[in-house]
Design a protein around this motif. Structure first.
Motif, PDB file in Angstrom:
ATOM      1  N   ARG A  52     -11.676  -0.769  -2.701  1.00  0.00           N
ATOM      2  CA  ARG A  52     -11.565  -1.184  -1.068  1.00  0.00           C
ATOM      3  C   ARG A  52     -10.556  -0.200  -0.601  1.00  0.00           C
ATOM      4  O   ARG A  52     -10.870   0.224   0.555  1.00  0.00           O
ATOM      5  CB  ARG A  52     -10.842  -2.532  -0.976  1.00  0.00           C
ATOM      6  CG  ARG A  52     -10.817  -2.988   0.463  1.00  0.00           C
ATOM      7  CD  ARG A  52     -10.913  -4.482   0.615  1.00  0.00           C
ATOM      8  NE  ARG A  52     -12.346  -5.062   0.290  1.00  0.00           N
ATOM      9  CZ  ARG A  52     -12.773  -6.040   0.535  1.00  0.00           C
ATOM     10  NH1 ARG A  52     -12.068  -6.923   1.130  1.00  0.00           N
ATOM     11  NH2 ARG A  52     -13.891  -6.263   0.524  1.00  0.00           N
ATOM     12  N   HIS A  53      -9.730   0.134  -1.419  1.00  0.00           N
ATOM     13  CA  HIS A  53      -8.550   1.359  -0.729  1.00  0.00           C
ATOM     14  C   HIS A  53      -9.390   2.620  -0.362  1.00  0.00           C
ATOM     15  O   HIS A  53      -8.934   3.473   0.380  1.00  0.00           O
ATOM     16  CB  HIS A  53      -7.633   1.506  -1.994  1.00  0.00           C
ATOM     17  CG  HIS A  53      -8.011   2.002  -3.210  1.00  0.00           C
ATOM     18  ND1 HIS A  53      -8.213   1.079  -4.198  1.00  0.00           N
ATOM     19  CD2 HIS A  53      -8.300   3.232  -3.779  1.00  0.00           C
ATOM     20  CE1 HIS A  53      -8.426   1.778  -5.307  1.00  0.00           C
ATOM     21  NE2 HIS A  53      -8.701   2.957  -5.057  1.00  0.00           N
ATOM     22  N   HIS A  54     -10.347   2.896  -0.870  1.00  0.00           N
ATOM     23  CA  HIS A  54     -11.391   4.032  -0.306  1.00  0.00           C
ATOM     24  C   HIS A  54     -12.119   3.900   1.088  1.00  0.00           C
ATOM     25  O   HIS A  54     -12.477   4.796   1.697  1.00  0.00           O
ATOM     26  CB  HIS A  54     -12.666   4.295  -1.245  1.00  0.00           C
ATOM     27  CG  HIS A  54     -12.056   4.805  -2.934  1.00  0.00           C
ATOM     28  ND1 HIS A  54     -11.919   6.384  -2.963  1.00  0.00           N
ATOM     29  CD2 HIS A  54     -11.734   4.059  -3.753  1.00  0.00           C
ATOM     30  CE1 HIS A  54     -11.516   6.187  -4.145  1.00  0.00           C
ATOM     31  NE2 HIS A  54     -11.444   5.008  -4.554  1.00  0.00           N
ATOM     32  N   LEU A  55     -12.196   2.799   1.444  1.00  0.00           N
ATOM     33  CA  LEU A  55     -12.776   2.125   2.703  1.00  0.00           C
ATOM     34  C   LEU A  55     -12.288   2.464   4.011  1.00  0.00           C
ATOM     35  O   LEU A  55     -12.514   2.914   4.937  1.00  0.00           O
ATOM     36  CB  LEU A  55     -13.378   0.773   2.600  1.00  0.00           C
ATOM     37  CG  LEU A  55     -14.050   0.423   1.454  1.00  0.00           C
ATOM     38  CD1 LEU A  55     -14.703  -0.561   1.444  1.00  0.00           C
ATOM     39  CD2 LEU A  55     -15.369   1.563   1.689  1.00  0.00           C
ATOM     40  N   ALA A  56     -10.702   1.913   4.282  1.00  0.00           N
ATOM     41  CA  ALA A  56     -10.097   1.671   5.313  1.00  0.00           C
ATOM     42  C   ALA A  56      -8.634   1.937   4.909  1.00  0.00           C
ATOM     43  O   ALA A  56      -8.121   1.367   4.247  1.00  0.00           O
ATOM     44  CB  ALA A  56     -10.390   0.582   6.207  1.00  0.00           C
ATOM     45  N   PRO A  57      -7.867   2.499   5.922  1.00  0.00           N
ATOM     46  CA  PRO A  57      -6.227   2.462   5.618  1.00  0.00           C
ATOM     47  C   PRO A  57      -5.779   0.868   5.589  1.00  0.00           C
ATOM     48  O   PRO A  57      -6.026   0.205   6.563  1.00  0.00           O
ATOM     49  CB  PRO A  57      -5.666   3.126   7.040  1.00  0.00           C
ATOM     50  CG  PRO A  57      -6.762   3.913   7.317  1.00  0.00           C
ATOM     51  CD  PRO A  57      -8.271   2.961   7.229  1.00  0.00           C
ATOM     52  N   HIS A  58      -4.883   0.868   4.841  1.00  0.00           N
ATOM     53  CA  HIS A  58      -4.301  -0.446   4.400  1.00  0.00           C
ATOM     54  C   HIS A  58      -3.222  -0.131   3.278  1.00  0.00           C
ATOM     55  O   HIS A  58      -3.022   0.670   2.835  1.00  0.00           O
ATOM     56  CB  HIS A  58      -5.142  -1.472   3.820  1.00  0.00           C
ATOM     57  CG  HIS A  58      -5.944  -1.248   2.583  1.00  0.00           C
ATOM     58  ND1 HIS A  58      -6.711  -0.501   2.387  1.00  0.00           N
ATOM     59  CD2 HIS A  58      -5.282  -1.753   1.330  1.00  0.00           C
ATOM     60  CE1 HIS A  58      -7.146  -0.392   1.010  1.00  0.00           C
ATOM     61  NE2 HIS A  58      -6.265  -1.060   0.337  1.00  0.00           N
ATOM     62  N   GLU A  59      -2.339  -1.501   3.083  1.00  0.00           N
ATOM     63  CA  GLU A  59      -1.264  -1.318   2.315  1.00  0.00           C
ATOM     64  C   GLU A  59      -1.855  -1.917   0.881  1.00  0.00           C
ATOM     65  O   GLU A  59      -2.446  -2.968   0.859  1.00  0.00           O
ATOM     66  CB  GLU A  59       0.053  -1.977   2.743  1.00  0.00           C
ATOM     67  CG  GLU A  59       0.815  -1.342   3.836  1.00  0.00           C
ATOM     68  CD  GLU A  59       1.403   0.126   3.488  1.00  0.00           C
ATOM     69  OE1 GLU A  59       1.847   0.248   2.400  1.00  0.00           O
ATOM     70  OE2 GLU A  59       0.962   0.934   4.166  1.00  0.00           O
ATOM     71  N   CYS A  60      -1.742  -1.093  -0.059  1.00  0.00           N
ATOM     72  CA  CYS A  60      -2.190  -1.632  -1.223  1.00  0.00           C
ATOM     73  C   CYS A  60      -1.095  -2.078  -2.375  1.00  0.00           C
ATOM     74  O   CYS A  60       0.086  -1.798  -2.305  1.00  0.00           O
ATOM     75  CB  CYS A  60      -2.862  -0.512  -2.211  1.00  0.00           C
ATOM     76  SG  CYS A  60      -4.633   0.083  -1.353  1.00  0.00           S
ATOM     77  N   LEU A  61      -1.336  -3.304  -3.193  1.00  0.00           N
ATOM     78  CA  LEU A  61      -0.405  -3.682  -4.312  1.00  0.00           C
ATOM     79  C   LEU A  61      -1.360  -3.964  -5.317  1.00  0.00           C
ATOM     80  O   LEU A  61      -2.392  -4.504  -5.255  1.00  0.00           O
ATOM     81  CB  LEU A  61       0.399  -4.842  -4.067  1.00  0.00           C
ATOM     82  CG  LEU A  61       0.996  -5.463  -5.148  1.00  0.00           C
ATOM     83  CD1 LEU A  61       2.163  -4.696  -5.441  1.00  0.00           C
ATOM     84  CD2 LEU A  61       1.734  -6.923  -4.706  1.00  0.00           C
TER      85      LEU A  61
END
Length: 137
Positions: A52-61
């Motif tokens: 999902r981190h490839h799809l749209a900007p967001h904060e990952c953990l």
């Protein structure tokens, strides 16, 4: 409401996979007492969640699990290059393999860059396990 309605609908499409993989899928479907469609649905959902981190900007953990032959990994260099998103890691040895468990937190673009670098690293098997996916506002 609209997204919920489309979630229930099914979309049919054809895929081609190697015969050996199809046989394994059939065996798994039988072992789980389910059908291929359900297994493929679960596999695709897991893949999308992991990437999902490839799809749209967001904060990952999340965490990466990286397996490589002992002495063949360039993990030390990668860990240094991505120090800004790496919260910590553990290194293990099992048989002839090095296993790294890396906890990451930060912007999805940096996590994506680390993921791509790990995927490109020769001889590494990589798995990302998302723990939290927060949309950027």
């Amino acid at each position: 409401m609209r997204g919920m309605r489309s979630e229930g609908r099914k979309r049919r499409f054809g895929i081609s996979i190697p015969e050996a993989l199809a046989r394994d899928l059939d065996k798994l479907a039988e072992a789980f007492s389910t059908d291929r469609s359900r297994l493929v649905d679960q596999a695709i959902r897991a893949f999308v969640q992991e990437h999902r981190h490839h799809l749209a900007p967001h904060e990952c953990l999340g965490l990466f699990v990286v397996v490589a032959l002992s002495g063949k990994s360039k993990m030390v260099d990668l860990l240094e290059d991505f120090r800004d998103v790496i919260q910590g890691y553990n290194h293990f040895h099992a048989r002839d393999y090095c296993i790294e468990v890396v906890v990451v937190s930060g912007h999805s673009e940096r996590i994506k860059a680390l993921h791509m670098a790990l995927l490109e690293a020769e001889g590494c098997s990589v798995r990302y396990v998302p723990l939290i996916h927060e949309a950027r506002r």
